[in-house]
Design a protein around this motif. Sequence first.
Motif, mmCIF file in Angstrom:
data_model
loop_
_atom_site.group_PDB
_atom_site.id
_atom_site.type_symbol
_atom_site.label_atom_id
_atom_site.label_comp_id
_atom_site.label_asym_id
_atom_site.label_seq_id
_atom_site.Cartn_x
_atom_site.Cartn_y
_atom_site.Cartn_z
ATOM 1 N N PRO A 132 -9.007 0.542 0.517
ATOM 2 C CA PRO A 132 -9.294 0.278 -0.906
ATOM 3 C C PRO A 132 -7.831 0.045 -1.867
ATOM 4 O O PRO A 132 -7.221 0.923 -1.886
ATOM 5 C CB PRO A 132 -10.113 1.535 -1.434
ATOM 6 C CG PRO A 132 -10.405 2.260 -0.095
ATOM 7 C CD PRO A 132 -9.423 1.853 0.682
ATOM 8 N N MET A 133 -7.935 -1.210 -2.188
ATOM 9 C CA MET A 133 -6.676 -1.546 -3.210
ATOM 10 C C MET A 133 -6.857 -1.316 -4.660
ATOM 11 O O MET A 133 -5.904 -0.814 -5.027
ATOM 12 C CB MET A 133 -6.403 -3.195 -2.867
ATOM 13 C CG MET A 133 -4.931 -3.635 -3.428
ATOM 14 S SD MET A 133 -4.692 -5.203 -3.178
ATOM 15 C CE MET A 133 -6.216 -6.310 -4.015
ATOM 16 N N PRO A 134 -8.053 -1.390 -5.207
ATOM 17 C CA PRO A 134 -7.947 -1.167 -6.816
ATOM 18 C C PRO A 134 -7.489 -0.035 -7.176
ATOM 19 O O PRO A 134 -6.757 0.199 -8.279
ATOM 20 C CB PRO A 134 -9.507 -1.477 -7.212
ATOM 21 C CG PRO A 134 -10.027 -2.237 -6.033
ATOM 22 C CD PRO A 134 -9.308 -2.108 -4.803
ATOM 23 N N SER A 135 -7.713 1.213 -6.449
ATOM 24 C CA SER A 135 -7.403 2.415 -6.844
ATOM 25 C C SER A 135 -5.811 2.588 -6.703
ATOM 26 O O SER A 135 -5.238 3.209 -7.458
ATOM 27 C CB SER A 135 -8.245 3.765 -5.933
ATOM 28 O OG SER A 135 -8.052 3.307 -4.644
ATOM 29 N N LEU A 136 -5.274 2.014 -5.784
ATOM 30 C CA LEU A 136 -3.855 2.040 -5.537
ATOM 31 C C LEU A 136 -3.060 1.248 -6.751
ATOM 32 O O LEU A 136 -2.209 1.908 -7.174
ATOM 33 C CB LEU A 136 -3.677 1.485 -4.161
ATOM 34 C CG LEU A 136 -3.577 2.166 -2.904
ATOM 35 C CD1 LEU A 136 -3.275 1.259 -1.479
ATOM 36 C CD2 LEU A 136 -2.905 3.378 -2.882
ATOM 37 N N VAL A 137 -3.713 0.160 -7.002
ATOM 38 C CA VAL A 137 -2.962 -0.530 -8.209
ATOM 39 C C VAL A 137 -3.130 0.015 -9.234
ATOM 40 O O VAL A 137 -2.215 0.370 -10.297
ATOM 41 C CB VAL A 137 -3.596 -2.053 -8.142
ATOM 42 C CG1 VAL A 137 -3.028 -2.679 -9.353
ATOM 43 C CG2 VAL A 137 -3.503 -2.809 -6.928
ATOM 44 N N ILE A 138 -4.515 0.644 -9.813
ATOM 45 C CA ILE A 138 -4.470 1.582 -11.041
ATOM 46 C C ILE A 138 -3.596 2.592 -11.060
ATOM 47 O O ILE A 138 -2.804 3.150 -12.116
ATOM 48 C CB ILE A 138 -6.028 1.816 -11.030
ATOM 49 C CG1 ILE A 138 -6.841 0.408 -11.462
ATOM 50 C CG2 ILE A 138 -6.185 2.967 -12.244
ATOM 51 C CD1 ILE A 138 -8.387 1.037 -11.225
#
Length: 270
Positions: A132-138
């Motif tokens: 999961p990328m969105p949680s990393l970016v946020i």
Amino acid sequence: QSSVPTGVLVTYGLFFTFSIAVYHFFAEGEFSAILTLSVIMQCLAIALLALQSQSSGSAAGISAKALMMEGGSLVCRLSSTLWLNGYLPVDATGDHLFQIVDICSLGIVAYLLHHVLMTQRHTYQAELDSLPMPSLVIGCFVAAALLHADMNDRPLFDTLWMAGLFLGIAAVLPQLWLVAKANGRVQALTSHYIAVMAVSRLLSGSFMWHARFDLTCQPWVEGMNHAVWAILGAHALHLLLLGDFAYYYVKAIFSRGIQSLDYIDCGCFV
């Protein structure tokens, strides 16, 4: 035994020759050029990944999510370094060369993403590139907003620079995740990409350690420079994440030789 492709040798030769020229002639041996050498190594790492995609005609083993995060990291860094001096080396390479190398890296990332997601989409291992990328970016942007330095004296662009650092560190996670899902087998140039990226981080970490007393911030706790700890900690985390890979990479080179290094089995990820 297979030999190292000519294109790989030429790429290494060109980048190392360029690095020596930059250090001795552009920077005149100034220590701050270490930071410019780190972005040159980053560009080399991405170029090796592009060479793999081009030579094999396949996107197998390449994480599009890692490339997206790497591209985001470069955009955030350039938003600061293209017009502000707070995070640039103080030698002549900080005037234009540093930014040009980052722009080249961003261009290669865009080229790779086009190949992975468009031209070679049928070979892209989307089902394995599932971290999961969105949680990393946020998380990177939230941490940057809390922990940024103030070298630019502009909170927004200080935050973006720090977010670029955190995104670059976190970008290794989708790539390692894909490797783990692929039973720990890494293609040769992907392994070179990961290893050279680690060298880049070693160089920038060395510079940041040397400059730690010059990095400033508005402290949350009196007497504690949280920005220094965040920057050095991020570099240490990147190297820690690659620790197991580095062991298998070095082991493979010593046991089989770099000339026959067509893949590496990283049992640590399985």
